[in-house]
Design a protein around this motif. Structure first.
Motif, PDB file in Angstrom:
ATOM      1  N   VAL A  69      15.614   8.971   6.668  1.00  0.00           N
ATOM      2  CA  VAL A  69      14.382   8.191   6.736  1.00  0.00           C
ATOM      3  C   VAL A  69      14.467   7.181   7.867  1.00  0.00           C
ATOM      4  CG1 VAL A  69      13.852   8.401   4.276  1.00  0.00           C
ATOM      5  CG2 VAL A  69      15.261   6.490   5.079  1.00  0.00           C
ATOM      6  N   ALA A  70      13.325   6.709   8.302  1.00  0.00           N
ATOM      7  CA  ALA A  70      13.261   5.722   9.375  1.00  0.00           C
ATOM      8  C   ALA A  70      14.065   4.475   9.011  1.00  0.00           C
ATOM      9  CB  ALA A  70      11.808   5.343   9.645  1.00  0.00           C
ATOM     10  N   SER A  71      14.896   4.031   9.925  1.00  0.00           N
ATOM     11  CA  SER A  71      15.738   2.837   9.764  1.00  0.00           C
ATOM     12  C   SER A  71      16.667   2.933   8.563  1.00  0.00           C
ATOM     13  CB  SER A  71      14.874   1.571   9.651  1.00  0.00           C
ATOM     14  OG  SER A  71      14.121   1.380  10.817  1.00  0.00           O
ATOM     15  N   GLY A  72      16.941   4.154   8.116  1.00  0.00           N
ATOM     16  CA  GLY A  72      17.875   4.352   7.014  1.00  0.00           C
ATOM     17  C   GLY A  72      19.277   4.617   7.519  1.00  0.00           C
ATOM     18  N   VAL A  73      20.224   4.588   6.601  1.00  0.00           N
ATOM     19  CA  VAL A  73      21.614   4.860   6.949  1.00  0.00           C
ATOM     20  C   VAL A  73      21.732   6.247   7.580  1.00  0.00           C
ATOM     21  CG1 VAL A  73      23.930   5.180   5.999  1.00  0.00           C
ATOM     22  CG2 VAL A  73      22.489   3.301   5.180  1.00  0.00           C
ATOM     23  N   SER A 131      20.287   7.235  10.279  1.00  0.00           N
ATOM     24  CA  SER A 131      19.110   7.630  11.063  1.00  0.00           C
ATOM     25  C   SER A 131      19.322   7.452  12.554  1.00  0.00           C
ATOM     26  CB  SER A 131      17.881   6.833  10.619  1.00  0.00           C
ATOM     27  OG  SER A 131      18.041   5.451  10.888  1.00  0.00           O
ATOM     28  N   GLU A 132      20.294   6.635  12.933  1.00  0.00           N
ATOM     29  CA  GLU A 132      20.577   6.451  14.367  1.00  0.00           C
ATOM     30  C   GLU A 132      21.069   7.730  15.023  1.00  0.00           C
ATOM     31  OE1 GLU A 132      24.536   5.505  12.346  1.00  0.00           O
ATOM     32  OE2 GLU A 132      22.391   5.304  11.924  1.00  0.00           O
ATOM     33  N   GLU A 133      21.460   8.706  14.225  1.00  0.00           N
ATOM     34  CA  GLU A 133      21.959   9.971  14.767  1.00  0.00           C
ATOM     35  C   GLU A 133      20.828  10.954  15.066  1.00  0.00           C
ATOM     36  OE1 GLU A 133      24.653  11.362  11.818  1.00  0.00           O
ATOM     37  OE2 GLU A 133      26.047   9.665  12.042  1.00  0.00           O
ATOM     38  N   TRP A 134      19.591  10.572  14.723  1.00  0.00           N
ATOM     39  CA  TRP A 134      18.450  11.473  14.838  1.00  0.00           C
ATOM     40  C   TRP A 134      17.430  10.955  15.847  1.00  0.00           C
ATOM     41  CZ3 TRP A 134      17.941  16.012  11.810  1.00  0.00           C
ATOM     42  CH2 TRP A 134      19.002  16.228  10.925  1.00  0.00           C
ATOM     43  N   ASN A 135      16.544  11.856  16.300  1.00  0.00           N
ATOM     44  CA  ASN A 135      15.503  11.452  17.238  1.00  0.00           C
ATOM     45  C   ASN A 135      14.427  10.629  16.537  1.00  0.00           C
ATOM     46  OD1 ASN A 135      14.068  13.358  15.790  1.00  0.00           O
ATOM     47  ND2 ASN A 135      13.672  14.718  17.507  1.00  0.00           N
ATOM     48  N   LYS A 136      13.433  10.191  17.293  1.00  0.00           N
ATOM     49  CA  LYS A 136      12.400   9.302  16.751  1.00  0.00           C
ATOM     50  C   LYS A 136      11.654   9.934  15.585  1.00  0.00           C
ATOM     51  CE  LYS A 136       8.283   6.704  18.121  1.00  0.00           C
ATOM     52  NZ  LYS A 136       7.337   6.392  19.228  1.00  0.00           N
ATOM     53  N   ASP A 137      11.380  11.239  15.664  1.00  0.00           N
ATOM     54  CA  ASP A 137      10.659  11.928  14.596  1.00  0.00           C
ATOM     55  C   ASP A 137      11.559  12.351  13.440  1.00  0.00           C
ATOM     56  OD1 ASP A 137       8.239  11.659  15.842  1.00  0.00           O
ATOM     57  OD2 ASP A 137       8.223  13.668  16.721  1.00  0.00           O
ATOM     58  N   LEU A 138      12.861  12.113  13.568  1.00  0.00           N
ATOM     59  CA  LEU A 138      13.833  12.432  12.521  1.00  0.00           C
ATOM     60  C   LEU A 138      13.857  13.910  12.170  1.00  0.00           C
ATOM     61  CD1 LEU A 138      13.161   9.391  10.136  1.00  0.00           C
ATOM     62  CD2 LEU A 138      14.849   9.562  11.968  1.00  0.00           C
ATOM     63  N   ASP A 139      13.617  14.754  13.175  1.00  0.00           N
ATOM     64  CA  ASP A 139      13.674  16.193  12.922  1.00  0.00           C
ATOM     65  C   ASP A 139      14.763  16.901  13.723  1.00  0.00           C
ATOM     66  OD1 ASP A 139      12.502  16.254  15.468  1.00  0.00           O
ATOM     67  OD2 ASP A 139      10.498  16.536  14.653  1.00  0.00           O
ATOM     68  N   CYS A 140      15.411  16.197  14.666  1.00  0.00           N
ATOM     69  CA  CYS A 140      16.501  16.794  15.442  1.00  0.00           C
ATOM     70  C   CYS A 140      17.610  15.769  15.659  1.00  0.00           C
ATOM     71  CB  CYS A 140      16.011  17.271  16.806  1.00  0.00           C
ATOM     72  SG  CYS A 140      15.046  18.796  16.767  1.00  0.00           S
ATOM     73  N   ARG A 172       3.616  12.609  22.254  1.00  0.00           N
ATOM     74  CA  ARG A 172       4.303  12.108  23.448  1.00  0.00           C
ATOM     75  C   ARG A 172       3.352  11.803  24.590  1.00  0.00           C
ATOM     76  NH1 ARG A 172       9.743  15.991  23.812  1.00  0.00           N
ATOM     77  NH2 ARG A 172      10.669  15.301  21.832  1.00  0.00           N
ATOM     78  N   ASN A 173       2.224  12.508  24.652  1.00  0.00           N
ATOM     79  CA  ASN A 173       1.251  12.258  25.715  1.00  0.00           C
ATOM     80  C   ASN A 173       0.335  11.079  25.410  1.00  0.00           C
ATOM     81  OD1 ASN A 173      -0.508  13.215  23.795  1.00  0.00           O
ATOM     82  ND2 ASN A 173      -1.128  15.050  24.924  1.00  0.00           N
ATOM     83  N   GLY A 174       0.581  10.385  24.281  1.00  0.00           N
ATOM     84  CA  GLY A 174      -0.206   9.212  23.929  1.00  0.00           C
ATOM     85  C   GLY A 174      -1.398   9.496  23.042  1.00  0.00           C
ATOM     86  N   THR A 175      -1.671  10.751  22.761  1.00  0.00           N
ATOM     87  CA  THR A 175      -2.782  11.092  21.874  1.00  0.00           C
ATOM     88  C   THR A 175      -2.451  10.692  20.439  1.00  0.00           C
ATOM     89  OG1 THR A 175      -3.325  12.998  23.252  1.00  0.00           O
ATOM     90  CG2 THR A 175      -4.240  12.964  21.033  1.00  0.00           C
ATOM     91  N   VAL A 176      -3.414  10.056  19.773  1.00  0.00           N
ATOM     92  CA  VAL A 176      -3.240   9.651  18.381  1.00  0.00           C
ATOM     93  C   VAL A 176      -3.965  10.655  17.491  1.00  0.00           C
ATOM     94  CG1 VAL A 176      -3.565   7.832  16.671  1.00  0.00           C
ATOM     95  CG2 VAL A 176      -3.118   7.235  19.066  1.00  0.00           C
ATOM     96  N   GLU A 177      -3.203  11.361  16.666  1.00  0.00           N
ATOM     97  CA  GLU A 177      -3.783  12.343  15.761  1.00  0.00           C
ATOM     98  C   GLU A 177      -3.895  11.744  14.368  1.00  0.00           C
ATOM     99  OE1 GLU A 177      -1.508  15.898  15.751  1.00  0.00           O
ATOM    100  OE2 GLU A 177      -1.953  16.385  17.833  1.00  0.00           O
ATOM    101  N   GLY A 178      -5.090  11.809  13.798  1.00  0.00           N
ATOM    102  CA  GLY A 178      -5.305  11.289  12.462  1.00  0.00           C
ATOM    103  C   GLY A 178      -6.648  11.734  11.935  1.00  0.00           C
ATOM    104  N   CYS A 179      -7.067  11.099  10.870  1.00  0.00           N
ATOM    105  CA  CYS A 179      -8.343  11.439  10.248  1.00  0.00           C
ATOM    106  C   CYS A 179      -8.953  10.150   9.722  1.00  0.00           C
ATOM    107  CB  CYS A 179      -8.122  12.446   9.116  1.00  0.00           C
ATOM    108  SG  CYS A 179      -9.647  13.152   8.459  1.00  0.00           S
ATOM    109  N   TYR A 180      -9.889   9.595  10.483  1.00  0.00           N
ATOM    110  CA  TYR A 180     -10.449   8.284  10.166  1.00  0.00           C
ATOM    111  C   TYR A 180     -11.678   8.398   9.274  1.00  0.00           C
ATOM    112  CZ  TYR A 180      -7.494   7.028  14.130  1.00  0.00           C
ATOM    113  OH  TYR A 180      -6.432   6.860  14.979  1.00  0.00           O
ATOM    114  N   LEU A 181     -11.833   7.435   8.392  1.00  0.00           N
ATOM    115  CA  LEU A 181     -12.992   7.415   7.510  1.00  0.00           C
ATOM    116  C   LEU A 181     -14.282   7.241   8.312  1.00  0.00           C
ATOM    117  CD1 LEU A 181     -13.886   7.446   4.528  1.00  0.00           C
ATOM    118  CD2 LEU A 181     -13.733   4.949   4.558  1.00  0.00           C
TER     119      LEU A 181
END
Length: 586
Positions: free
Chosen positions: A568-572, A574-583, A115-124
């Motif tokens: 799942v994202a954009s699935g049937v 899914s509009e009932e859930w938050n962006k992360d699909l966990d709440c 949410r603070n804009g930080t991108v977490e990942g693991c780049y080659l």
């Protein structure tokens, strides 16, 4: 089996310790108390199952639990190791990526934007200076080798209220096969294949026989094509470099287009039966004779939504040769560009009616592509395509034309084009958006569509995989968006960005995509989008991906998955859930 993280082999243990540190900050952010009635339990939260629970669960499985990590992680612990060299060498190899439980084909879905804009990942590229973090790669999961493994996993997920991710090959432009802090069911090793010349769907009449192939959910299209070719048959399936798209998963459940679709229909028109693990852990067979409503929904209603498909059965077709016309035309002026594009869009109607499919690419300054004619000799292909090629040559002043070739079998055509001769399509950061091009506009106003497409900056793709047999199917017979049944082609645009880009740069890419999606929307108004090659930023995903079938799909979803184990994202639903699909939303 590993009874706990302490029992891991030394090399894996070292990597696990490394990621324990990398995940520590993530864990802190996840450990806040949650309302279990409205939120899923995520890794790092107090509700997460302990080692004893995982140990007890693992005893029900045929394989040890897997602990996926980003594939570049090994280069952070030891950049000179053989595993780092392996990752570096194969980073853009789609088939190699399918064998890595922590890999997505598009690496932006391995990352996570906080949410603070930080991108977490693991780049080659370790020189970027970013720490290696787990991102959206699930930290633990099941390597399913049979339906019983999947059943046990679903029951465990439901018992502990975990966020579930179903992953096969990682080919997913919506990121549905990854999820931060989630539990993974990896179906990649469900590879059983069988051929039956007199297949009868379970519960069907004895005279309802098909020459059919049954394949496990982890089978790749390259594997399925090779197997069915050995039987002297052809299968309608996905086309991608390396043939690494899954043959019995999200591809068919999203519709499943193919260069053969104008001749033989979409994937949903060729599938006969599914084996499905439901939200209660039961294994059922869905076809036209039992669980027919579920069968209807699985054919176009989206993957990872109603259950976990462990196997699918498709009807096959007699083997045939393939005629191909490869063409290119330079745009010598804006006026010529519009004339060439108008003629190309008009041609889709006649070619698809004749059973031809094609893949076309429009770049600044020129258009190039291939048209494929199933069961056509080279002479027949030339006769059919020469009038269009002559037009290109004349209108461009000799800077357009075509060449022709013929291949004895579809499998050989696919192998030559997409296994031996294809460029890499994976290993980058990609967003995509698509729209279906209607028969109506190709027939009555192709110039309008041509002008709109040429107004899009950069390049666009045109998959001519509709028309013909696709349009002859009653829209009510499958859960697929009815827009497909009056469409000729799929038009798509993409956006990308460099590794290590910040959230602002990524958002700018998303904004450009949304702007170009609006242009696509005006090309063929009130059309749909191909779910498997769609955008996360649709203004109305229910209309774009499911159309008038959405309410029926949602009713079936609520019947078979009343507690929303599968979201799942954009699935049937899914509009009932938050962006992360966990709440659930309030």
């Amino acid at each position: 089996m590993w009874s706990s993280v302490l029992d891991l082999p030394d090399p894996v243990m070292a990597l696990f310790r490394y990621f324990s540190l990398a995940l520590s900050m993530t864990s802190l952010s996840l450990s806040a108390a949650t309302d279990s009635s409205r939120c899923r339990c995520l890794y790092g939260q107090d509700c997460w199952p302990n080692d004893v629970a995982f140990s007890t669960f693992s005893q029900k499985l045929s394989q040890p639990l897997i602990r996926p990590t980003p594939i570049a992680a090994t280069c952070y612990s030891n950049s000179s190791s053989s595993s780092c060299l392996d990752a570096t060498t194969n980073f853009h190899n789609s088939t190699w990526r399918t064998d890595q439980p922590g890999a997505s084909q598009n690496i932006n879905f391995e990352t996570y934007i906080r949410r603070n804009g930080t991108v977490e990942g693991c780049y080659l590229n370790v020189t970027l200076g970013d720490p290696c973090k787990q991102g959206s790669v699930p930290p633990i999961g099941v390597d399913a080798r049979n339906s019983q493994d999947v059943q046990a996993a679903v029951r465990f997920v439901k018992e502990h209220n975990l966020k579930l991710v179903v992953k096969n090959t990682g080919h997913d432009y919506l990121g549905r096969s990854s999820g931060r802090g989630s539990f993974m069911v990896w179906t990649h090793h469900l590879k059983n294949k069988s051929y039956n010349e007199t297949f009868v769907p379970l519960g069907g009449p004895s005279n309802a026989t098909f020459s059919a192939i049954t394949i496990g959910a982890g089978t790749l299209w390259a594997e399925a094509y090779e197997f069915v070719n050995e039987q002297g048959r052809v299968l309608v399936g996905g086309i991608a470099v390396g043939g690494s798209v899954g043959a019995a998963g999200g591809w068919v459940m999203g519709g499943g287009h193919s260069v053969l679709s104008p001749k033989y229909g979409l994937g949903v028109d060729n599938v006969l039966e599914f084996q499905v693990v439901l939200a209660d852990g039961s294994l059922v067979t869905a076809n036209a004779y039992q669980h027919s409503d579920l069968f209807w929904a699985l054919r176009g209603g989206g993957g990872g939504t109603y259950g976990i498909v462990t196997a699918a059965t498709y009807k096959t077709h007699p083997s045939f040769g393939v005629g191909q016309a490869s063409f290119q035309a330079n745009f010598t002026s804006p006026e010529v560009a519009e004339k060439v594009m108008t003629a190309t869009i008009s041609a889709t109607l006649n070619f698809t009616n004749a059973g031809w499919g094609g893949y076309l690419y429009i770049f600044p300054g020129f258009i190039a592509g291939i048209w494929v004619a199933p069961n056509a000799s080279q002479a027949e292909t030339e006769t059919a395509f020469t009038p269009f090629a002559s037009y290109l040559y004349n209108i461009t002043g000799g800077q357009g034309g075509a060449v022709y070739n013929q291949t004895d079998s579809f499998y050989q055509w696919f192998y030559d084009m997409f296994v031996l001769g294809g460029d890499s399509q994976v290993g980058g950061n990609t967003y995509i958006a698509s729209r279906l091009l209607s028969r109506e506009i190709a027939e009555h106003n192709p110039a309008q569509a041509a002008k709109a497409l040429l107004s899009i900056p950069g390049s666009i793709g045109l998959n001519v995989i509709g028309g013909g047999a696709v349009n002859r199917v009653d829209p009510s017979l499958t859960g697929l968006n009815p827009s497909w049944r009056h469409s000729l082609a799929e038009v798509y645009v993409t956006e990308g960005w460099e590794d290590g880009s910040n959230a602002t740069v990524i958002q700018q890419a998303a904004d450009r995509l949304k702007k170009n999606t609006d242009i696509l929307e005006n090309v063929s108004t009130d059309s749909g989008s191909y779910l498997n090659e769609g955008s996360l930023f649709e203004r109305d995903f229910k209309k774009s991906y499911f159309g008038s079938h959405y309410s029926g799909l949602k009713a079936i979803k609520e019947k078979y998955d009343p507690t929303s184990v599968f979201i799942v994202a954009s699935g049937v639903s899914s509009e009932e859930w938050n962006k992360d699909l966990d709440c659930l939303l309030d």
